[in-house]
Write an enzyme that holds these catalytic residues in place. Structure first.
Site: not given
Ligand code: DAK
Length: 258
Positions: A63, A108, A111, A131
């Protein structure tokens, strides 16, 4: 649509999430567009869907953390509901959906892949529910679908530790059906979708419904669900054609979806 493309190849529809700047992360707009793309699928002519992400690095990196970072409790709940509604629509979509996971499937992303019927992935795919490291729980069904797919123990380990797993481990624990070199992933997904599409569509849909609804019921109820769906196939043209072809030692030239 800004972030979603839809292509039709024969009986197969391909939905691609295309937001490369954010590794295809799901913001509200992407979720709304997936919802609209699903609503637009012509179920008369489409027998299987493939869901994938654009590029070779990421399926869906979760997400959108930027969008979520400023949400209030009420907004968080509303965002969760938007996602959950779309994911549930995918899960209960009348025809099978194959996730072609072409890279990161985090939060997400993991998911949404689990809301699909079948997951195929590339050898660089990475799955995880990070998360708790962000101070939240999985919010799009991760606690529920991961436990159902890989068992409570493994799901709890992945969710509590926020540890990512690679494609081979995802295959080992049964999270994905198969792993392919990146360059072969879409062909493999299309091949499987074409195989599904060759079979009697009404029967395939009934199987999806029977498996999904049966898994949520006890065995006595589940068997009744199957009986009713089994019965619903009789007197369809496809049932007549399929059985007549077998008895005549022929192959059905093409099911009519009638
Ligand atoms: N959201 C927004 N931007 C993201 C992103 C994300 N999840 N993942 C990556 N990006 C963006 C980065 O910010 C970066 O943007 P710029 O800085 O270039 O503007 C660009 O994509 C490239 O990412 P990186 O520079 O970080 O690339 P790397 O190869 O170094 O790393 C990575 C790739 C996938 C390992 C890293 O980007 C990363 O860790 N991303 C976050 C992964 C993550 O934590 N995903 C889970 C998100 S939490 C809910 C509803 C839904 C959810 C929870 C609660 N309720 C409301 C009840 C769900 C939550 C989630 O999904």
């Amino acid at each position: 649509m800004e972030f979603i493309t839809y292509e039709q190849e024969g009986f197969v529809g391909i939905i691609t999430i295309n937001r490369p700047k954010a590794l295809n992360a799901l913001n509200s707009q992407v979720l709304k567009e997936i919802d609209a793309a699903l609503d637009a699928v012509d179920l008369e002519t489409t027998r299987c869907l493939i869901l994938t992400g654009a590029g070779e690095k990421s399926f869906v990196a979760g997400a959108d953390i930027g969008e979520m970072s400023t949400l209030t409790k009420a907004e968080g709940e509303a965002f969760g509901k938007t996602g959950n509604d779309v994911f549930r629509k995918l899960e209960t979509f009348p025809i099978p959906v194959i996730a072609a996971v072409n890279g990161f499937a985090l939060g997400g992303g993991c998911e949404i892949s689990m809301s699909c019927d079948i997951r195929l992935c590339s050898d660089n795919a990475v799955f995880g529910q990070p998360e708790v490291g962000l101070g939240i729980t999985p919010g799009f069904g991760g606690t529920q679908r991961l436990a159902r797919l890989v068992g409570a123990g493994k799901a709890k380990e992945m969710i509590y530790t926020a540890f990512n797993i690679k494609a081979d481990e995802a295959y080992r624990i049964g999270l994905v059906n198969a792993v392919y070199p990146q360059a072969e992933l879409m062909e493999a997904a299309k091949k499987m979708a074409a195989k599904i599409s060759k079979n009697a569509p009404i029967a395939v849909r009934a199987c999806k419904k029977a498996i999904n609804e049966g898994l949520d019921a006890d065995m006595d109820q589940a068997i009744v669900i199957e009986e009713k769906l089994f019965g619903s196939c009789f007197e369809t043209e496809d049932q007549k054609d399929g059985m007549a072809a077998f008895l005549n030692k022929e192959k059905v030239s093409g099911f009519k979806n009638k």
